[in-house]
Design a protein around this motif. Structure first.
Motif, PDB file in Angstrom:
ATOM      1  N   LEU A 198       0.830  -1.203   0.000  1.00 29.21           N
ATOM      2  CA  LEU A 198       0.000   0.000   0.000  1.00 29.21           C
ATOM      3  C   LEU A 198       0.868   1.257   0.000  1.00 29.21           C
ATOM      4  CD1 LEU A 198      -3.025   0.977   0.287  1.00 29.21           C
ATOM      5  CD2 LEU A 198      -2.523   1.249   2.729  1.00 29.21           C
ATOM      6  N   ALA A 199       1.897   1.250   0.841  1.00 30.77           N
ATOM      7  CA  ALA A 199       2.794   2.393   0.927  1.00 30.77           C
ATOM      8  C   ALA A 199       3.508   2.640  -0.394  1.00 30.77           C
ATOM      9  CB  ALA A 199       3.813   2.165   2.042  1.00 30.77           C
ATOM     10  N   GLN A 200       3.916   1.562  -1.048  1.00 32.27           N
ATOM     11  CA  GLN A 200       4.618   1.688  -2.330  1.00 32.27           C
ATOM     12  C   GLN A 200       3.704   2.301  -3.391  1.00 32.27           C
ATOM     13  OE1 GLN A 200       6.025  -2.034  -3.954  1.00 32.27           O
ATOM     14  NE2 GLN A 200       7.492  -1.023  -5.312  1.00 32.27           N
ATOM     15  N   LYS A 201       2.466   1.844  -3.434  1.00 37.19           N
ATOM     16  CA  LYS A 201       1.516   2.359  -4.420  1.00 37.19           C
ATOM     17  C   LYS A 201       1.179   3.827  -4.183  1.00 37.19           C
ATOM     18  CE  LYS A 201      -1.022  -1.847  -5.745  1.00 37.19           C
ATOM     19  NZ  LYS A 201      -2.364  -2.483  -5.768  1.00 37.19           N
ATOM     20  N   ALA A 202       1.024   4.196  -2.903  1.00 32.41           N
ATOM     21  CA  ALA A 202       0.560   5.543  -2.560  1.00 32.41           C
ATOM     22  C   ALA A 202       1.686   6.561  -2.420  1.00 32.41           C
ATOM     23  CB  ALA A 202      -0.239   5.496  -1.260  1.00 32.41           C
ATOM     24  N   GLY A 203       2.931   6.088  -2.382  1.00 31.61           N
ATOM     25  CA  GLY A 203       4.047   7.009  -2.204  1.00 31.61           C
ATOM     26  C   GLY A 203       4.267   7.409  -0.761  1.00 31.61           C
ATOM     27  N   ILE A 204       4.014   6.467   0.144  1.00 29.12           N
ATOM     28  CA  ILE A 204       4.173   6.689   1.579  1.00 29.12           C
ATOM     29  C   ILE A 204       5.417   5.935   2.067  1.00 29.12           C
ATOM     30  CG2 ILE A 204       3.081   6.424   3.845  1.00 29.12           C
ATOM     31  CD1 ILE A 204       0.385   6.238   2.410  1.00 29.12           C
ATOM     32  N   ASN A 205       6.082   6.460   3.081  1.00 29.56           N
ATOM     33  CA  ASN A 205       7.204   5.763   3.698  1.00 29.56           C
ATOM     34  C   ASN A 205       6.700   4.464   4.323  1.00 29.56           C
ATOM     35  OD1 ASN A 205       9.027   4.902   5.900  1.00 29.56           O
ATOM     36  ND2 ASN A 205      10.187   6.741   5.362  1.00 29.56           N
ATOM     37  N   GLY A 206       7.063   3.314   3.719  1.00 33.11           N
ATOM     38  CA  GLY A 206       6.513   2.029   4.123  1.00 33.11           C
ATOM     39  C   GLY A 206       6.907   1.595   5.522  1.00 33.11           C
ATOM     40  N   LYS A 207       8.171   1.786   5.879  1.00 31.68           N
ATOM     41  CA  LYS A 207       8.648   1.372   7.207  1.00 31.68           C
ATOM     42  C   LYS A 207       7.893   2.119   8.297  1.00 31.68           C
ATOM     43  CE  LYS A 207      12.833   1.139  10.052  1.00 31.68           C
ATOM     44  NZ  LYS A 207      14.297   1.439  10.117  1.00 31.68           N
ATOM     45  N   ASN A 208       7.712   3.423   8.105  1.00 29.78           N
ATOM     46  CA  ASN A 208       7.005   4.222   9.109  1.00 29.78           C
ATOM     47  C   ASN A 208       5.522   3.869   9.166  1.00 29.78           C
ATOM     48  OD1 ASN A 208       9.348   5.545   9.767  1.00 29.78           O
ATOM     49  ND2 ASN A 208       8.913   7.357   8.524  1.00 29.78           N
ATOM     50  N   LEU A 209       4.914   3.582   8.008  1.00 31.21           N
ATOM     51  CA  LEU A 209       3.495   3.235   7.990  1.00 31.21           C
ATOM     52  C   LEU A 209       3.246   1.948   8.768  1.00 31.21           C
ATOM     53  CD1 LEU A 209       0.609   3.748   6.998  1.00 31.21           C
ATOM     54  CD2 LEU A 209       1.164   2.423   4.952  1.00 31.21           C
ATOM     55  N   VAL A 210       4.101   0.955   8.562  1.00 28.05           N
ATOM     56  CA  VAL A 210       3.960  -0.319   9.285  1.00 28.05           C
ATOM     57  C   VAL A 210       4.063  -0.084  10.789  1.00 28.05           C
ATOM     58  CG1 VAL A 210       5.032  -2.553   9.724  1.00 28.05           C
ATOM     59  CG2 VAL A 210       4.764  -1.737   7.370  1.00 28.05           C
ATOM     60  N   GLU A 211       5.019   0.723  11.220  1.00 26.97           N
ATOM     61  CA  GLU A 211       5.199   1.002  12.641  1.00 26.97           C
ATOM     62  C   GLU A 211       4.023   1.801  13.198  1.00 26.97           C
ATOM     63  OE1 GLU A 211       6.662   0.978  16.396  1.00 26.97           O
ATOM     64  OE2 GLU A 211       7.362  -0.192  14.675  1.00 26.97           O
ATOM     65  N   THR A 212       3.515   2.743  12.393  1.00 30.20           N
ATOM     66  CA  THR A 212       2.374   3.560  12.821  1.00 30.20           C
ATOM     67  C   THR A 212       1.145   2.693  13.054  1.00 30.20           C
ATOM     68  OG1 THR A 212       3.148   5.562  11.705  1.00 30.20           O
ATOM     69  CG2 THR A 212       0.785   5.380  12.101  1.00 30.20           C
ATOM     70  N   VAL A 213       0.853   1.799  12.119  1.00 25.87           N
ATOM     71  CA  VAL A 213      -0.309   0.918  12.244  1.00 25.87           C
ATOM     72  C   VAL A 213      -0.128  -0.050  13.408  1.00 25.87           C
ATOM     73  CG1 VAL A 213      -1.668  -0.886  11.110  1.00 25.87           C
ATOM     74  CG2 VAL A 213      -0.953   1.138   9.826  1.00 25.87           C
ATOM     75  N   LYS A 214       1.104  -0.489  13.634  1.00 25.57           N
ATOM     76  CA  LYS A 214       1.385  -1.386  14.762  1.00 25.57           C
ATOM     77  C   LYS A 214       1.031  -0.703  16.080  1.00 25.57           C
ATOM     78  CE  LYS A 214       5.168  -3.812  17.113  1.00 25.57           C
ATOM     79  NZ  LYS A 214       6.637  -4.082  17.119  1.00 25.57           N
ATOM     80  N   ARG A 215       1.469   0.529  16.244  1.00 25.91           N
ATOM     81  CA  ARG A 215       1.174   1.267  17.482  1.00 25.91           C
ATOM     82  C   ARG A 215      -0.324   1.532  17.609  1.00 25.91           C
ATOM     83  NH1 ARG A 215       5.935   4.203  16.128  1.00 25.91           N
ATOM     84  NH2 ARG A 215       4.690   5.995  15.427  1.00 25.91           N
ATOM     85  N   TRP A 216      -0.987   1.811  16.478  1.00 21.81           N
ATOM     86  CA  TRP A 216      -2.426   2.033  16.502  1.00 21.81           C
ATOM     87  C   TRP A 216      -3.155   0.768  16.947  1.00 21.81           C
ATOM     88  CZ3 TRP A 216      -6.168   5.334  16.904  1.00 21.81           C
ATOM     89  CH2 TRP A 216      -7.471   4.982  16.500  1.00 21.81           C
ATOM     90  N   ASN A 217      -2.759  -0.362  16.438  1.00 26.26           N
ATOM     91  CA  ASN A 217      -3.389  -1.627  16.810  1.00 26.26           C
ATOM     92  C   ASN A 217      -3.181  -1.939  18.291  1.00 26.26           C
ATOM     93  OD1 ASN A 217      -4.389  -2.105  14.255  1.00 26.26           O
ATOM     94  ND2 ASN A 217      -2.621  -3.316  13.607  1.00 26.26           N
ATOM     95  N   GLU A 218      -2.014  -1.589  18.813  1.00 22.89           N
ATOM     96  CA  GLU A 218      -1.743  -1.807  20.238  1.00 22.89           C
ATOM     97  C   GLU A 218      -2.683  -0.947  21.092  1.00 22.89           C
ATOM     98  OE1 GLU A 218       2.372  -0.857  20.539  1.00 22.89           O
ATOM     99  OE2 GLU A 218       3.053  -2.821  19.825  1.00 22.89           O
ATOM    100  N   PHE A 219      -2.900   0.293  20.640  1.00 21.78           N
ATOM    101  CA  PHE A 219      -3.834   1.169  21.348  1.00 21.78           C
ATOM    102  C   PHE A 219      -5.255   0.604  21.290  1.00 21.78           C
ATOM    103  CE2 PHE A 219      -6.993   4.603  20.466  1.00 21.78           C
ATOM    104  CZ  PHE A 219      -7.209   4.974  21.789  1.00 21.78           C
ATOM    105  N   CYS A 220      -5.670   0.124  20.111  1.00 21.16           N
ATOM    106  CA  CYS A 220      -7.016  -0.427  19.966  1.00 21.16           C
ATOM    107  C   CYS A 220      -7.218  -1.637  20.876  1.00 21.16           C
ATOM    108  CB  CYS A 220      -7.265  -0.826  18.506  1.00 21.16           C
ATOM    109  SG  CYS A 220      -7.447   0.582  17.377  1.00 21.16           S
ATOM    110  N   LYS A 221      -6.157  -2.403  21.052  1.00 23.73           N
ATOM    111  CA  LYS A 221      -6.228  -3.596  21.900  1.00 23.73           C
ATOM    112  C   LYS A 221      -6.324  -3.214  23.377  1.00 23.73           C
ATOM    113  CE  LYS A 221      -3.858  -7.977  22.835  1.00 23.73           C
ATOM    114  NZ  LYS A 221      -2.676  -8.835  22.484  1.00 23.73           N
TER     115      LYS A 221
END
Length: 331
Positions: free
Chosen positions: A212-235
């Motif tokens: 997704l990051a590659q297609k959209a032009g987003i920093n992939g490493k940071n996006l993965v880490e961002t979503v990881k932290r978000w999921n931890e908060f949701c949990k």
């Protein structure tokens, strides 16, 4: 939606056989003033036909705001540094040009809070429309660097300022396919086909966050880490890095792909300022006195919503003051 209200009124007029005449594609050019009282409207149809509309009881202005008028936006703006130019889109129709405000001002009406203009935080960078979005407005936002930067449940003005501060004034709304509000026919919450949205290049879909990051032009490493932290908060339900109080079910990203990223930017949405009215919906002049025969309701007026209109309140504003105006001028 607005269409629903209009259709309901039109059907009521038809069912009750009310003496209502609609003049479509007809512009009101001037207010008729006789003996200090507003007594009608001068108008002209698209085909050139001119009308003199005499009003025995009064005239109600319900012409909306000036969200699509770039000149007026930057003339009056007090919140956005007078940077609401041609490149700033609007969610409004092209007809939202403040004509009614200009007519009222010419007739001596006072204006109030004209500098308070609301931006919708998440619109199409080209058209300003919100209909192509996949997911909720309050799904997580990330910038091109793949990082969150704001509490997405904040006020609209707070979100708009934070979004504009990102590179290029754009950001991405991230959602999973399971939480993107797509119905069984493959349409989003606005009835737009997801296939058409993806084809237009306004949103991206991928099975993994890296893709997704590659297609959209987003920093992939940071996006993965961002979503990881978000999921931890949701949990856990506490400790969000941006101060969000909760992770609602529609915002979860812990169920795997596919994922969506929708490119968005703030767009002009509502102009809180306008013609000054009193509790009877009577238009007031600059000295605060009633202009006989002139009433106003809806976004053409000011003094109702403050600096930041709360979503959905424009409809009751228009309906309530429209009814108040009608009831008062037929007394």
């Amino acid at each position: 939606s607005g269409v629903g209200y209009v259709d309901t009124f039109l059907q009521y007029i038809k069912d009750k056989n009310l003496p209502v005449q609609l003049l479509l594609s007809t512009k009101a050019n001037d207010l008729i003033i006789k003996d200090g009282r507003v007594a009608g409207v001068m108008a002209q149809a698209k085909n050139g036909t001119k009308y003199v509309l005499n009003a025995a009881d009064g005239v109600i202005l319900t012409t909306g705001g000036f969200g699509a008028n770039v000149k007026m936006r930057n003339e009056y703006d007090e919140l956005w540094g007078k940077k609401l130019g041609e490149t700033t889109p609007t969610t409004n129709l092209p007809s939202a040009t403040g004509d009614g405000i200009s007519l009222a001002k010419k007739a001596g009406a006072g204006l109030t809070q004209m500098g308070w203009i609301q931006l919708f935080p998440a619109g199409d960078p080209t058209t300003g429309a919100t209909s192509f979005k996949l997911g909720e407005n309050s799904c997580i936002y990330v910038n091109k660097n793949g990082k969150r930067y704001v509490n997405e449940s904040e006020r609209r003005d707070v979100l708009a300022k934070a979004n504009l501060a990102q590179e290029g004034g754009v950001f991405y709304v991230i959602s999973s396919a399971k939480r993107a509000l797509v119905d069984k026919d493959g349409r989003n919450a606005y009835g737009v086909k997801v296939a058409d949205i993806l084809k237009s290049g306004k949103s991206y879909k991928a099975d993994t966050l890296e893709e997704l990051a590659q297609k959209a032009g987003i920093n992939g490493k940071n996006l993965v880490e961002t979503v990881k932290r978000w999921n931890e908060f949701c949990k856990k339900g506490t400790g969000d890095e941006m101060g969000r109080p909760t992770c609602m079910d529609d915002h979860r990203l812990d169920e795997g792909g596919p994922y969506y990223a929708t490119l968005m930017t703030p767009s002009v949405h509502h102009t809180m300022g306008g013609v000054t009215i009193n509790k009877k919906a009577q238009v007031l002049n600059e000295a605060g006195n009633v202009i006989p025969g002139l009433y106003a309701a809806g976004e053409v007026t000011g003094g109702i919503h403050g600096t930041n209109r709360v979503g959905c309140n424009a409809v009751p504003d228009a309906l309530v003051f429209g009814r108040i105006a009608a009831l008062n001028f037929v007394k």
